[in-house]
Design an enzyme around this catalytic site. Structure first.
Site, PDB file in Angstrom:
ATOM      1  N   LYS A  40      51.143   4.751  29.215  1.00 18.33           N
ATOM      2  CA  LYS A  40      52.304   4.335  28.424  1.00 18.33           C
ATOM      3  C   LYS A  40      51.854   3.752  27.079  1.00 18.33           C
ATOM      4  CE  LYS A  40      56.552   3.266  27.340  1.00 18.33           C
ATOM      5  NZ  LYS A  40      56.457   2.237  26.319  1.00 18.33           N
ATOM      6  N   GLU A  97      53.608   7.968  19.678  1.00 19.60           N
ATOM      7  CA  GLU A  97      54.939   7.729  19.105  1.00 19.60           C
ATOM      8  C   GLU A  97      54.837   7.236  17.659  1.00 19.60           C
ATOM      9  OE1 GLU A  97      57.752   3.913  19.670  1.00 19.60           O
ATOM     10  OE2 GLU A  97      57.414   5.063  21.514  1.00 19.60           O
TER      11      GLU A  97
END
Length: 482
Positions: free
Chosen positions: A170, A177
């Site tokens: 993550k 991102e």
């Protein structure tokens, strides 16, 4: 996530330091037609007593010591076989430390990265759980109920690996991102400030990009179209009122960008698309300093307008911009996967890379259908790819797409340099591609200087057969007697 679970027929006991927060949550559930599934408790003892066996406790907290405090408070009320699911953006080393502490008590601790923001948390997020196999087996049916569903109906959750693997993946997701957000933002600035396009026109460009081709169903491009079109009650574009600063890395609310870049550096993985995007975020936060620097440079960095001789030339430039954005997004993925691979080998997490692809299909910020399809083919069990180190620059399908966008990337960066456009992630991606596959790097001279002043040794390009892995050179030349 409480409402999401309750909506799926699960009874949820809730405890929070703010009683008003819990009351508001229960009221919201009633307003949404969710009745009788939420119960309020004032303390950890009563909360744990309300649960069956094994107890399953979810929390999502600020990273760092807060999680330790909560675990310490719960500790005395937990029994062998109970499970804590940490859905925070927690640092993976904290996750593993807590797992080590609880294992003696027989309590499981799952580090479960959750992506998609608060909206996905309500509707169904992408979920990235890591920990002991036995705990993951118990929790997977619940995770599958909660998770976002891909277009084929399958849930975007899968067992990632042991230890802190879930939170690690993550963390790298967030690094990817940042690279993707940076290049899309750079494209917006080029269109708006250098090409003079209105927000509504840029919205149409982003909508077209997200409806077809390599950027189809790329979440950040799709919401970019919505953001550009959004107006307030007065009819003004909301985006026009948003100041150019990102402060989450500075105010302590976000740590994953820092950690992902620290990991890339410490593991010796070049990830300039991720790191340069992060530097842009950092400098943007200090707007006062930027104002002072702009004044001392007397406007040297003011953007210039791009001019085009015809409509077709402008349309060709926008197509170059699309391919440059896609190439940078793909580069962010490639770099992120490489970081995960090295960490996986070092920590022996046994990460399933095919499962990573599954959780990044929907419900997450970096959703990008075309990239997912490329990775799914590469990591599928039936894949004939001979490469085991997950360096995606060895993969023909990845290379073909990066080669397709290379000339477009060059043209965009060149134009950006000429007209003072801010294009850090796209220019970093261009340089990364150039030096990643180049056998004539300027480090030949670099190596000579290191040997000159530090006797750091070098290999002869004519006499020594260089190893495939990093290794100290065999030769020293006495450039100047000490």
């Amino acid at each position: 996530m409480t409402l999401l679970m309750a909506e799926n027929g699960i009874s949820v006991s809730i405890q929070d330091p703010s009683s008003e927060t819990v009351d508001a949550l229960i009221k919201s559930a009633d307003e949404q037609g969710i009745h009788g599934k939420l119960s309020k408790y004032e303390n950890y003892k009563d909360l744990c007593a309300s649960l069956g066996s094994p107890k399953v406790i979810f929390f999502s907290l600020p990273h760092g010591t807060v999680g330790d405090t909560v675990v310490e408070g719960l500790y005395k009320y937990l029994d062998k076989g109970d499970i804590i699911v940490d859905c925070s953006n927690e640092e993976w080393e904290n996750t593993q430390r807590r797992q080590g502490k609880l294992v003696a008590q027989g309590v499981y601790y799952i580090g479960c990265g959750v992506s998609g923001g608060y909206q996905a948390a309500r509707r169904g997020p992408s979920m990235c759980p890591g920990g002991q196999e036995a705990a993951l087996d118990i929790m997977m049916p619940l995770f599958k109920k909660m998770a976002a569903k891909a277009t084929d109906g399958t849930p975007c959750v899968a067992k990632i690996g042991m230890g802190g693997a879930g939170h690690y993946v993550k963390m790298i997701h967030n690094g990817i991102e940042h690279g993707m957000m940076s290049c899309i933002s750079e494209a917006w600035e080029i269109m708006h400030k250098h090409m003079g396009m209105e927000h509504d026109d840029i919205s149409k460009v982003f909508a077209k990009w997200s409806s077809e081709g390599e950027l189809k169903n790329t979440f950040l491009v799709k919401i970019g179209a919505e953001i550009c079109a959004q107006k307030d009650k007065s009819g003004h574009h909301v985006l026009g009122d948003v100041q150019d600063k990102v402060v989450q890395d500075i105010d302590g609310s976000e740590g994953t960008g820092i950690w992902s870049n620290t990991q890339a550096t410490s593991l010796h993985v070049p990830a300039p698309t991720l790191s340069t995007a992060h530097y842009l975020r950092i400098v943007s936060a200090f707007r006062g300093q930027r104002k002072h620097v702009a004044e001392t440079f007397h406007g040297s960095f003011l953007p210039s307008k791009f001019t085009f001789s015809s409509t077709s030339e402008q349309e060709a430039f926008i197509e170059d911009l699309r391919l440059a954005v896609y190439s940078t997004c793909l580069a962010a993925y490639v770099q992120g996967i490489s970081i995960i691979d090295v960490a996986d080998k070092q920590n022996r997490w046994c990460i399933d890379f095919g499962n990573i692809v599954k959780i990044w299909r929907a419900g997450c910020i970096i959703q990008a259908d075309h990239i997912s399809s490329l990775l799914a083919a590469i990591f599928h069990p039936s894949s004939t790819s001979p490469h085991k180190n997950h360096n995606l620059l060895f993969e023909p399908a990845i290379v073909a797409d990066l080669k397709l966008g290379f000339e477009s990337l060059k043209r965009i960066v060149a134009k950006g340099v000429q007209e003072n456009a801010v294009v850090p992630s796209m220019s970093a991606t261009l340089e990364w591609l150039k030096y990643s596959g180049n056998l004539e790097l300027p480090t030949q001279f670099y190596e000579a200087e290191l040997d000159y002043f530090g006797k750091h040794m070098y290999d002869s390009k004519h006499l020594d057969k260089g190893p495939d892995h990093p290794e100290t050179g065999k030769r020293h030349f006495e450039w100047k007697p000490a």
